[in-house]
Design a protein around this motif. Structure first.
Motif, short mmCIF file in Angstrom:
data_model
loop_
_atom_site.label_atom_id
_atom_site.label_comp_id
_atom_site.label_asym_id
_atom_site.label_seq_id
_atom_site.Cartn_x
_atom_site.Cartn_y
_atom_site.Cartn_z
N TRP A 168 0.13 -5.00 4.15
CA TRP A 168 -1.15 -4.59 5.00
C TRP A 168 -0.66 -5.47 6.50
CZ3 TRP A 168 -5.60 -2.19 5.10
CH2 TRP A 168 -6.46 -2.64 6.16
N TYR A 173 0.72 -1.10 0.09
CA TYR A 173 -0.20 0.10 0.02
C TYR A 173 0.71 1.38 0.12
CZ TYR A 173 -3.89 -2.71 1.02
OH TYR A 173 -5.32 -3.75 1.22
N SER A 186 5.64 3.03 1.85
CA SER A 186 5.14 1.91 1.19
C SER A 186 5.33 0.92 2.52
CB SER A 186 6.13 1.34 0.27
OG SER A 186 5.57 0.12 -0.23
N ASP A 194 -9.18 -2.48 -0.80
CA ASP A 194 -8.50 -1.66 -1.87
C ASP A 194 -8.04 -0.27 -1.17
OD1 ASP A 194 -8.92 -3.41 -3.64
OD2 ASP A 194 -10.99 -2.76 -4.48
N ALA A 209 -4.70 4.30 3.70
CA ALA A 209 -3.86 3.01 2.91
C ALA A 209 -4.60 2.97 1.45
CB ALA A 209 -3.89 2.13 3.83
N ALA A 240 -4.15 0.54 -1.85
CA ALA A 240 -3.35 -0.53 -2.53
C ALA A 240 -2.70 0.03 -3.82
CB ALA A 240 -4.19 -1.85 -2.77
N GLN A 241 -1.52 -0.54 -4.08
CA GLN A 241 -0.37 -0.06 -5.03
C GLN A 241 -1.00 -0.62 -6.47
OE1 GLN A 241 3.31 -0.72 -3.77
NE2 GLN A 241 3.61 0.92 -2.30
#
Length: 251
Positions: free
Chosen positions: A201, A28, A198, A143, A169, A171-172
């Motif tokens: 989770w 994330y 970065s 997400d 957060a 999600a990348q």
């Protein structure tokens, strides 16, 4: 043609590597926002939420395929005068206000936020995209996850260095340009600091003075810096870089 196919395969592999595989490994963009102390600028005040926070969070959430399944959990209390059975003295008891099922819509926002002139006490709220029940069913984290915490006590007697604490957060693998949106919001609210790193989770980590022992959803201001309470330090002397990227600093 062959080169295009190779690039496509590589892209799919990179995408797969960033997908969640259970609750531990999903990476994330992980933001912390330290808010102003002035109660009138708090995000749980209805007018502030509508003008300074919700529009920016909405930009992020609407970029996901799970936006329509966003859920909110909120905890807030109202003061009630009661009489002690033992000595018959009057005291104030804070009872929890039940908000029911909350979604990402105006009706729900009006339920969990409070008017600035009320004595109700807001504790925290969590925003899950998709909602936590869906995450449990698919066995993967959300997400987008946002939590807002009130750093003051019921009677505002606790000495704090920042009035609220926000964890975000993203999600990348969603490929959302969240930094631009969070920076714009931070400038609007003039946060004391907004920082980014970065983080996965469910992976505990210790980097420099910063320690995270639980999942992202369990991130609170207490214990993450030198394992102490952030309010016990001089805020201006907190060391963010190079572990964190500073997105905004109070002006």
């Amino acid at each position: 043609m062959i080169e295009k196919v190779k690039n496509l395969i590589k892209s799919k592999i990179d995408e797969f590597n960033q997908l969640d595989t259970g609750w531990d490994n999903r990476p994330y963009d992980f933001y912390l926002i330290f808010g102003q102390i002035d109660e009138g600028k708090s995000p749980w005040i209805k007018s502030n939420w509508e003008n300074n926070f919700e529009p920016y969070f909405d930009k992020l959430i609407k970029q996901t395929e799970t936006a329509n399944n966003t859920g909110i959990r909120a905890v807030k209390y109202k003061p009630e005068k009661q009489i002690a059975k033992k000595d018959k003295k009057e005291f104030v008891y804070h009872s929890e206000i039940k908000t029911g099922r909350l979604n990402w819509d105006l009706k729900s926002h009006n339920k969990w936020t409070i008017e600035s002139n009320l004595k109700n006490y807001f504790l925290n709220t969590e925003i899950w995209t998709p909602r936590w029940t869906i995450c449990e069913k698919r066995n993967s984290p959300p997400d987008i996850f946002i939590t807002i915490s009130n750093e003051k006590g019921f009677e505002n007697k606790r000495q704090v260095k920042f009035g609220y604490f926000i964890v975000i957060a993203i999600a990348q693998n969603l490929k959302i340009d969240s930094k631009k949106v969070i920076k714009e919001m931070s400038e609007r609210i003039n946060s004391k600091a907004t920082i980014l790193k970065s983080r996965k989770w469910g992976r505990p980590e210790k980097v420099g003075n910063w320690t995270f022992v639980n999942w992202i959803q369990d991130t609170f201001s207490n214990g993450i810096y030198k394992e102490g309470n952030l309010h016990s330090y001089n805020f201006e002397e907190l060391i963010f870089e190079p572990i964190w990227e500073i997105i905004h600093k109070e002006k």
